[in-house]
Design a protein around this motif. Structure first.
Motif, PDB file in Angstrom:
ATOM      1  N   VAL A  40       2.771  26.018  25.660  1.00  0.00           N
ATOM      2  CA  VAL A  40       2.599  24.584  25.419  1.00  0.00           C
ATOM      3  C   VAL A  40       3.932  23.868  25.175  1.00  0.00           C
ATOM      4  CG1 VAL A  40       0.259  24.850  24.535  1.00  0.00           C
ATOM      5  CG2 VAL A  40       2.191  24.874  22.934  1.00  0.00           C
ATOM      6  N   MET A  41       4.985  24.615  24.896  1.00  0.00           N
ATOM      7  CA  MET A  41       6.296  24.015  24.657  1.00  0.00           C
ATOM      8  C   MET A  41       7.020  23.651  25.953  1.00  0.00           C
ATOM      9  SD  MET A  41       7.893  26.377  21.698  1.00  0.00           S
ATOM     10  CE  MET A  41       6.809  27.242  20.594  1.00  0.00           C
ATOM     11  N   PHE A  42       6.442  24.023  27.076  1.00  0.00           N
ATOM     12  CA  PHE A  42       7.106  23.860  28.361  1.00  0.00           C
ATOM     13  C   PHE A  42       6.296  22.949  29.267  1.00  0.00           C
ATOM     14  CE2 PHE A  42       8.549  27.820  26.571  1.00  0.00           C
ATOM     15  CZ  PHE A  42       9.902  27.803  26.823  1.00  0.00           C
ATOM     16  N   PRO A  43       6.978  22.283  30.211  1.00  0.00           N
ATOM     17  CA  PRO A  43       6.251  21.428  31.152  1.00  0.00           C
ATOM     18  C   PRO A  43       5.378  22.275  32.083  1.00  0.00           C
ATOM     19  CG  PRO A  43       8.556  21.607  31.785  1.00  0.00           C
ATOM     20  CD  PRO A  43       8.417  22.298  30.454  1.00  0.00           C
ATOM     21  N   ASP A  44       4.373  21.644  32.655  1.00  0.00           N
ATOM     22  CA  ASP A  44       3.511  22.350  33.611  1.00  0.00           C
ATOM     23  C   ASP A  44       4.313  22.848  34.806  1.00  0.00           C
ATOM     24  OD1 ASP A  44       1.254  21.975  32.044  1.00  0.00           O
ATOM     25  OD2 ASP A  44       0.674  20.131  33.072  1.00  0.00           O
ATOM     26  N   ASP A  45       5.184  21.994  35.309  1.00  0.00           N
ATOM     27  CA  ASP A  45       6.043  22.359  36.430  1.00  0.00           C
ATOM     28  C   ASP A  45       7.358  22.886  35.860  1.00  0.00           C
ATOM     29  OD1 ASP A  45       7.689  22.594  38.650  1.00  0.00           O
ATOM     30  OD2 ASP A  45       7.311  20.565  39.389  1.00  0.00           O
ATOM     31  N   LEU A  46       7.599  24.150  36.062  1.00  0.00           N
ATOM     32  CA  LEU A  46       8.776  24.802  35.478  1.00  0.00           C
ATOM     33  C   LEU A  46      10.013  24.777  36.377  1.00  0.00           C
ATOM     34  CD1 LEU A  46       7.047  27.904  33.878  1.00  0.00           C
ATOM     35  CD2 LEU A  46       8.060  25.966  32.672  1.00  0.00           C
ATOM     36  N   THR A  47       9.958  24.077  37.479  1.00  0.00           N
ATOM     37  CA  THR A  47      11.069  24.086  38.428  1.00  0.00           C
ATOM     38  C   THR A  47      12.392  23.719  37.758  1.00  0.00           C
ATOM     39  OG1 THR A  47       9.549  23.513  40.206  1.00  0.00           O
ATOM     40  CG2 THR A  47      11.900  23.183  40.633  1.00  0.00           C
ATOM     41  N   GLU A  48      12.431  22.593  37.082  1.00  0.00           N
ATOM     42  CA  GLU A  48      13.672  22.159  36.415  1.00  0.00           C
ATOM     43  C   GLU A  48      14.021  23.071  35.247  1.00  0.00           C
ATOM     44  OE1 GLU A  48      15.998  19.912  37.406  1.00  0.00           O
ATOM     45  OE2 GLU A  48      14.737  19.913  39.187  1.00  0.00           O
ATOM     46  N   GLN A  49      13.013  23.531  34.529  1.00  0.00           N
ATOM     47  CA  GLN A  49      13.240  24.420  33.389  1.00  0.00           C
ATOM     48  C   GLN A  49      13.905  25.720  33.843  1.00  0.00           C
ATOM     49  OE1 GLN A  49      12.707  23.533  30.203  1.00  0.00           O
ATOM     50  NE2 GLN A  49      13.626  25.452  29.559  1.00  0.00           N
ATOM     51  N   ARG A  50      13.459  26.256  34.957  1.00  0.00           N
ATOM     52  CA  ARG A  50      14.058  27.487  35.485  1.00  0.00           C
ATOM     53  C   ARG A  50      15.522  27.254  35.843  1.00  0.00           C
ATOM     54  NH1 ARG A  50       8.706  28.142  37.949  1.00  0.00           N
ATOM     55  NH2 ARG A  50       9.462  27.058  39.805  1.00  0.00           N
ATOM     56  N   LYS A  51      15.819  26.104  36.437  1.00  0.00           N
ATOM     57  CA  LYS A  51      17.216  25.780  36.777  1.00  0.00           C
ATOM     58  C   LYS A  51      18.063  25.657  35.514  1.00  0.00           C
ATOM     59  CE  LYS A  51      16.042  23.351  41.030  1.00  0.00           C
ATOM     60  NZ  LYS A  51      15.925  22.043  41.665  1.00  0.00           N
ATOM     61  N   LYS A  52      17.507  25.008  34.486  1.00  0.00           N
ATOM     62  CA  LYS A  52      18.229  24.848  33.219  1.00  0.00           C
ATOM     63  C   LYS A  52      18.498  26.200  32.570  1.00  0.00           C
ATOM     64  CE  LYS A  52      16.374  20.302  31.992  1.00  0.00           C
ATOM     65  NZ  LYS A  52      15.504  19.576  31.055  1.00  0.00           N
ATOM     66  N   LEU A  53      17.497  27.075  32.600  1.00  0.00           N
ATOM     67  CA  LEU A  53      17.671  28.412  32.025  1.00  0.00           C
ATOM     68  C   LEU A  53      18.842  29.131  32.674  1.00  0.00           C
ATOM     69  CD1 LEU A  53      16.744  30.953  30.380  1.00  0.00           C
ATOM     70  CD2 LEU A  53      15.359  31.520  32.392  1.00  0.00           C
ATOM     71  N   MET A  54      18.857  29.167  33.995  1.00  0.00           N
ATOM     72  CA  MET A  54      19.901  29.911  34.686  1.00  0.00           C
ATOM     73  C   MET A  54      21.262  29.246  34.528  1.00  0.00           C
ATOM     74  SD  MET A  54      18.190  32.510  35.420  1.00  0.00           S
ATOM     75  CE  MET A  54      19.450  33.450  36.265  1.00  0.00           C
ATOM     76  N   ALA A  55      21.299  27.922  34.513  1.00  0.00           N
ATOM     77  CA  ALA A  55      22.570  27.221  34.299  1.00  0.00           C
ATOM     78  C   ALA A  55      23.107  27.505  32.900  1.00  0.00           C
ATOM     79  CB  ALA A  55      22.389  25.722  34.505  1.00  0.00           C
ATOM     80  N   THR A  56      22.220  27.499  31.921  1.00  0.00           N
ATOM     81  CA  THR A  56      22.636  27.792  30.540  1.00  0.00           C
ATOM     82  C   THR A  56      23.131  29.221  30.418  1.00  0.00           C
ATOM     83  OG1 THR A  56      21.090  26.150  29.667  1.00  0.00           O
ATOM     84  CG2 THR A  56      21.879  27.840  28.133  1.00  0.00           C
ATOM     85  N   LEU A  57      22.389  30.156  31.000  1.00  0.00           N
ATOM     86  CA  LEU A  57      22.839  31.550  30.966  1.00  0.00           C
ATOM     87  C   LEU A  57      24.192  31.700  31.635  1.00  0.00           C
ATOM     88  CD1 LEU A  57      19.573  33.554  31.701  1.00  0.00           C
ATOM     89  CD2 LEU A  57      20.955  33.634  29.612  1.00  0.00           C
ATOM     90  N   ASN A  58      24.403  31.008  32.723  1.00  0.00           N
ATOM     91  CA  ASN A  58      25.689  31.068  33.418  1.00  0.00           C
ATOM     92  C   ASN A  58      26.830  30.601  32.518  1.00  0.00           C
ATOM     93  OD1 ASN A  58      27.248  31.519  35.880  1.00  0.00           O
ATOM     94  ND2 ASN A  58      27.478  29.289  35.894  1.00  0.00           N
ATOM     95  N   VAL A  59      26.628  29.475  31.851  1.00  0.00           N
ATOM     96  CA  VAL A  59      27.662  28.954  30.947  1.00  0.00           C
ATOM     97  C   VAL A  59      27.925  29.933  29.810  1.00  0.00           C
ATOM     98  CG1 VAL A  59      28.157  27.139  29.252  1.00  0.00           C
ATOM     99  CG2 VAL A  59      27.267  26.529  31.506  1.00  0.00           C
ATOM    100  N   VAL A  60      26.858  30.432  29.211  1.00  0.00           N
ATOM    101  CA  VAL A  60      27.007  31.347  28.074  1.00  0.00           C
ATOM    102  C   VAL A  60      27.694  32.638  28.504  1.00  0.00           C
ATOM    103  CG1 VAL A  60      25.726  32.791  26.441  1.00  0.00           C
ATOM    104  CG2 VAL A  60      25.090  30.397  26.745  1.00  0.00           C
ATOM    105  N   VAL A  61      27.202  33.232  29.563  1.00  0.00           N
ATOM    106  CA  VAL A  61      27.769  34.504  30.027  1.00  0.00           C
ATOM    107  C   VAL A  61      29.248  34.347  30.366  1.00  0.00           C
ATOM    108  CG1 VAL A  61      27.714  36.163  31.939  1.00  0.00           C
ATOM    109  CG2 VAL A  61      25.603  35.535  30.749  1.00  0.00           C
ATOM    110  N   ASN A  62      29.577  33.284  31.077  1.00  0.00           N
ATOM    111  CA  ASN A  62      30.974  33.081  31.444  1.00  0.00           C
ATOM    112  C   ASN A  62      31.837  32.680  30.252  1.00  0.00           C
ATOM    113  OD1 ASN A  62      30.850  33.782  34.199  1.00  0.00           O
ATOM    114  ND2 ASN A  62      29.834  31.849  34.622  1.00  0.00           N
ATOM    115  N   GLY A  63      31.215  32.191  29.191  1.00  0.00           N
ATOM    116  CA  GLY A  63      31.958  31.801  28.006  1.00  0.00           C
ATOM    117  C   GLY A  63      32.090  32.874  26.943  1.00  0.00           C
ATOM    118  N   LEU A  64      31.516  34.037  27.180  1.00  0.00           N
ATOM    119  CA  LEU A  64      31.565  35.089  26.160  1.00  0.00           C
ATOM    120  C   LEU A  64      32.985  35.514  25.816  1.00  0.00           C
ATOM    121  CD1 LEU A  64      28.567  37.384  27.177  1.00  0.00           C
ATOM    122  CD2 LEU A  64      28.736  35.871  25.182  1.00  0.00           C
TER     123      LEU A  64
END
Length: 141
Positions: A40-64
């Motif tokens: 319930v915390m997420f939108p019905d359409d997860l398309t943008e959420q999936r992109k945000k997840l991977m973009a965030t992981l990319n920033v975090v991983v590259n910033g370690l």
């Protein structure tokens, strides 16, 4: 995290990046399977959420390699998650779903050293985020 753990996380994430859309789908499917109450915390359409997840992981991983540089963004993200209904007890569930996803995505490249490196990375960031969002006492639990 040790420098070799950082390298393991970064190298393994580089192998997942080409299948980022599929990995994000696997992640959310797993998350909602093990913790259906968070759906319930997420939108019905997860398309943008999936992109945000991977973009965030990319920033975090590259910033370690320079953790202090990514901590302000991690703090802001943690505080936004409170507004979405996230609780400290959700962090281990998300971490478990993330590790499961990486194991599936990496196949034979997932080994005990890579698992330990990702566990350390997620533990470091999730503890920080919980402390930022809910206070130091919550992060220690």
């Amino acid at each position: 995290m040790t420098p070799s753990q950082i390298t393991l996380v970064q190298d393994s994430f580089a192998k997942v990046a080409p299948i980022s859309e599929q990995a994000a789908t696997i992640f959310y499917n797993r998350l909602f399977e093990v913790a259906p109450q968070v759906r319930v915390m997420f939108p019905d359409d997860l398309t943008e959420q999936r992109k945000k997840l991977m973009a965030t992981l990319n920033v975090v991983v590259n910033g370690l390699s320079d953790l202090p540089a990514i901590l302000p963004a991690a703090s802001a993200l943690a505080k936004r998650h409170v507004d979405y209904g996230a609780r400290p007890e959700h962090y281990p569930v998300v971490g478990s779903a993330l590790l499961w996803t990486l194991e599936k995505g990496l196949g034979a490249a997932w080994n005990p050293e890579v698992a330990a490196a990702w566990t350390a990375a997620y533990g470091t960031l999730s503890s920080y985020m919980i402390a930022e969002a809910y206070g130091k006492a919550q992060a220690a639990e």
